[in-house]
Design an enzyme around this catalytic site. Structure first.
Site, PDB file in Angstrom:
ATOM      1  N   CYS A  52       0.812  -1.230   0.000  1.00  0.00           N
ATOM      2  CA  CYS A  52       0.000   0.000   0.000  1.00  0.00           C
ATOM      3  C   CYS A  52       0.842   1.275   0.000  1.00  0.00           C
ATOM      4  O   CYS A  52       0.340   2.349  -0.324  1.00  0.00           O
ATOM      5  CB  CYS A  52      -0.941   0.014   1.195  1.00  0.00           C
ATOM      6  N   HIS A  63      -3.360   7.407   2.830  1.00  0.00           N
ATOM      7  CA  HIS A  63      -3.741   6.103   2.281  1.00  0.00           C
ATOM      8  C   HIS A  63      -5.127   5.757   2.827  1.00  0.00           C
ATOM      9  O   HIS A  63      -5.426   5.993   3.996  1.00  0.00           O
ATOM     10  CB  HIS A  63      -2.712   5.061   2.703  1.00  0.00           C
ATOM     11  N   ASN A  85     -10.122   0.280  -0.071  1.00  0.00           N
ATOM     12  CA  ASN A  85      -8.666   0.421  -0.049  1.00  0.00           C
ATOM     13  C   ASN A  85      -8.121  -0.089  -1.387  1.00  0.00           C
ATOM     14  O   ASN A  85      -8.168  -1.286  -1.651  1.00  0.00           O
ATOM     15  CB  ASN A  85      -8.131  -0.404   1.135  1.00  0.00           C
TER      16      ASN A  85
HETATM   17  O1  UT7 Z   1      -3.792  -1.001   3.763  1.00  0.00           O
HETATM   18  C1  UT7 Z   1      -2.927  -1.800   4.499  1.00  0.00           C
HETATM   19  C2  UT7 Z   1      -3.132  -1.648   5.926  1.00  0.00           C
HETATM   20  N1  UT7 Z   1      -4.364  -2.264   6.319  1.00  0.00           N
HETATM   21  C3  UT7 Z   1      -5.021  -1.737   7.301  1.00  0.00           C
HETATM   22  O2  UT7 Z   1      -4.623  -0.743   7.811  1.00  0.00           O
HETATM   23  C4  UT7 Z   1      -6.222  -2.477   7.828  1.00  0.00           C
HETATM   24  C5  UT7 Z   1      -6.292  -2.297   9.320  1.00  0.00           C
HETATM   25  N2  UT7 Z   1      -7.357  -3.020   9.988  1.00  0.00           N
HETATM   26  C6  UT7 Z   1      -8.652  -2.661   9.949  1.00  0.00           C
HETATM   27  O3  UT7 Z   1      -9.067  -1.813   9.184  1.00  0.00           O
HETATM   28  C7  UT7 Z   1      -9.562  -3.273  10.972  1.00  0.00           C
HETATM   29  O4  UT7 Z   1      -8.783  -4.005  11.901  1.00  0.00           O
HETATM   30  C8  UT7 Z   1     -10.664  -4.203  10.397  1.00  0.00           C
HETATM   31  C9  UT7 Z   1     -11.719  -3.378   9.705  1.00  0.00           C
HETATM   32  C10 UT7 Z   1     -10.056  -5.219   9.457  1.00  0.00           C
HETATM   33  C11 UT7 Z   1     -11.357  -4.938  11.543  1.00  0.00           C
HETATM   34  O5  UT7 Z   1     -11.899  -4.017  12.477  1.00  0.00           O
HETATM   35  P1  UT7 Z   1     -11.580  -4.146  14.041  1.00  0.00           P
HETATM   36  O6  UT7 Z   1     -12.309  -3.069  14.701  1.00  0.00           O
HETATM   37  O7  UT7 Z   1     -10.094  -4.171  14.221  1.00  0.00           O
HETATM   38  O8  UT7 Z   1     -12.236  -5.531  14.393  1.00  0.00           O
HETATM   39  P2  UT7 Z   1     -11.564  -6.838  15.030  1.00  0.00           P
HETATM   40  O9  UT7 Z   1     -10.684  -7.527  14.029  1.00  0.00           O
HETATM   41  O10 UT7 Z   1     -10.969  -6.513  16.372  1.00  0.00           O
HETATM   42  O11 UT7 Z   1     -12.838  -7.736  15.271  1.00  0.00           O
HETATM   43  C12 UT7 Z   1     -13.886  -7.341  16.193  1.00  0.00           C
HETATM   44  C13 UT7 Z   1     -15.038  -8.325  16.038  1.00  0.00           C
HETATM   45  C14 UT7 Z   1     -14.613  -9.791  16.047  1.00  0.00           C
HETATM   46  O12 UT7 Z   1     -15.636 -10.538  16.668  1.00  0.00           O
HETATM   47  P3  UT7 Z   1     -15.534 -10.977  18.227  1.00  0.00           P
HETATM   48  O13 UT7 Z   1     -14.289 -11.809  18.295  1.00  0.00           O
HETATM   49  O14 UT7 Z   1     -15.431  -9.698  18.993  1.00  0.00           O
HETATM   50  O15 UT7 Z   1     -16.798 -11.738  18.442  1.00  0.00           O
HETATM   51  C15 UT7 Z   1     -14.560 -10.168  14.589  1.00  0.00           C
HETATM   52  O16 UT7 Z   1     -14.750 -11.538  14.361  1.00  0.00           O
HETATM   53  O17 UT7 Z   1     -15.664  -8.119  14.748  1.00  0.00           O
HETATM   54  C16 UT7 Z   1     -15.704  -9.355  14.027  1.00  0.00           C
HETATM   55  N3  UT7 Z   1     -15.591  -9.059  12.604  1.00  0.00           N
HETATM   56  C17 UT7 Z   1     -16.646  -8.784  11.847  1.00  0.00           C
HETATM   57  N4  UT7 Z   1     -17.953  -8.704  12.110  1.00  0.00           N
HETATM   58  C18 UT7 Z   1     -18.765  -8.395  11.110  1.00  0.00           C
HETATM   59  C19 UT7 Z   1     -14.454  -8.980  11.868  1.00  0.00           C
HETATM   60  N5  UT7 Z   1     -14.770  -8.667  10.597  1.00  0.00           N
HETATM   61  C20 UT7 Z   1     -16.117  -8.542  10.565  1.00  0.00           C
HETATM   62  C21 UT7 Z   1     -17.036  -8.222   9.544  1.00  0.00           C
HETATM   63  N6  UT7 Z   1     -18.342  -8.158   9.854  1.00  0.00           N
HETATM   64  N7  UT7 Z   1     -16.640  -7.966   8.280  1.00  0.00           N
END
Ligand code: UT7
Length: 321
Positions: A113, A248, A278
């Site tokens: 990225c 980004h 993204n």
């Molecule tokens: O461009 C390169 C760099 N990339 C980035 O910078 C990406 C960085 N990461 C992110 O944007 C975020 O971490 C995500 C959007 C991918 C995820 O958001 P988050 O707030 O960090 O969520 P998390 O991974 O901590 O997950 C929280 C909860 C989990 O459930 P439990 O364990 O709390 O029950 C996940 O399983 O949300 C769940 N979850 C979802 N729920 C509904 C993860 N993805 C989804 C989804 N829909 N798509």
């Protein structure tokens, strides 16, 4: 020593729109969750006949038209991509051929990225040293083809598109400084295997993006905060000297954290991810192009571009537009 001045920009987004609602029909997610946690509502998906090179060509031609130069004036082409048409020749060479440019050098940069920021840094060194006078940079990505559409942690995030910028040697200010870094220690936190040649742990893995999202998120916020400080310090500037932040486009919450660090209102931040997701290396250049073309970014203003991606890689470019 000459500056690298921006003389033209361009972008291309494929026609097909894939909404959060559509994704929520195939994986366990919802429009509300995706929008709240990422700021994304929809993304563009390239057609079957499109490729990184074909999209790069459209964006590049727009930048060339905006700069009002002949393609032959370009003496260096740098393409940033993680989704090249072929392993080789480089997408840079494919683009060079499509534009009918001879007597130039073309190559690709692979920094995920952060690729376009890395390309801008390389271009700036070429221009400052006198090794090149006019440089075409394109970030182009077909992320939809390396996304596992059954993985809700990644398929909600990415989109396709291309962005281009033309830099030319000039006595008046352009790029003021660039700062690029990488740290391979984090290679496993965000990666995409290459199945045909992979060995070891990645041997039997399909060629899809794998990401530990929440960990990447936290490191991205901290790292971008640091690079922004470093960029201001290197130019003896204060937060209030920056007119526009062009980040980004990974996640609105990462973008908002960087804006807060800069004490900038979100009105001074160029955000495109709501309808694009993204687009990896293309995202910063697509956003920059949009704000130049709609008149937000004006000549003489100071613009801070930054990015963070797999590697990890990260970087910034401070430009007096
Ligand atoms: O461009 C390169 C760099 N990339 C980035 O910078 C990406 C960085 N990461 C992110 O944007 C975020 O971490 C995500 C959007 C991918 C995820 O958001 P988050 O707030 O960090 O969520 P998390 O991974 O901590 O997950 C929280 C909860 C989990 O459930 P439990 O364990 O709390 O029950 C996940 O399983 O949300 C769940 N979850 C979802 N729920 C509904 C993860 N993805 C989804 C989804 N829909 N798509």
């Amino acid at each position: 020593m000459p500056y690298s001045r921006v003389i033209g920009t361009g972008a291309y987004l494929p026609e097909e729109i894939r909404t959060n609602e559509q994704i929520s029909q195939t994986v366990d997610t919802s429009d509300a969750w995706i929008y709240e946690r990422t700021g994304i509502k929809s993304r563009r998906i390239a057609g079957a006949d499109e490729s990184a090179a074909s999209m790069a060509e459209v964006a590049a031609r727009q930048a060339i038209a905006a700069a009002n130069i002949k393609p032959e004036a370009i003496d260096l082409i740098i393409v940033a991509t993680g989704t090249p048409d072929r392993v080789y020749p480089s997408t840079g060479c494919l683009l060079q051929q499509r534009l009918g440019i001879k007597n130039s050098v073309a190559f690709d940069v692979q920094a995920a990225c952060s690729g376009s920021i890395f390309a801008m840094s390389i271009a700036d060194q070429y221009i400052k040293s006198g090794a090149a006078k006019t440089v075409l940079i394109v970030g182009t990505e077909i992320c939809s083809r390396i996304v596992d559409w059954t993985d809700r942690g990644t398929c909600i995030l990415f989109g396709d598109g291309a962005g281009a910028i033309l830099l030319a040697a000039s006595d008046s200010a352009g790029i003021m400084s660039t700062h690029i870094y990488s740290d391979g220690e984090y290679e496993d936190m965000l990666y995409c295997p290459n199945p045909q040649v992979a060995t070891g742990d990645n041997k039997d893995e399909p060629g899809y993006i794998s990401m530990r999202g929440n960990e990447v998120f936290k490191i991205a916020v901290n790292t971008l905060g640091r690079i922004v400080d470093e960029t201001l310090a290197a130019n003896n500037m204060d937060q209030s000297d920056i007119d526009w932040l062009v980040p980004h486009q990974a996640n609105i919450r990462i973008i908002a954290a960087t804006a807060k660090k800069l004490k900038m209102s979100m009105d001074q931040v160029v955000v495109t991810l709501e309808n694009q997701g993204n687009t990896s290396s293309a995202s910063v250049l697509i956003a920059f192009n949009e704000a130049v073309r709609d008149g937000r970014i004006q000549r003489g203003q100071v613009v801070l571009l930054e990015a963070f991606g797999a590697g990890f890689t990260w970087g910034s470019a401070l430009i007096k537009y």
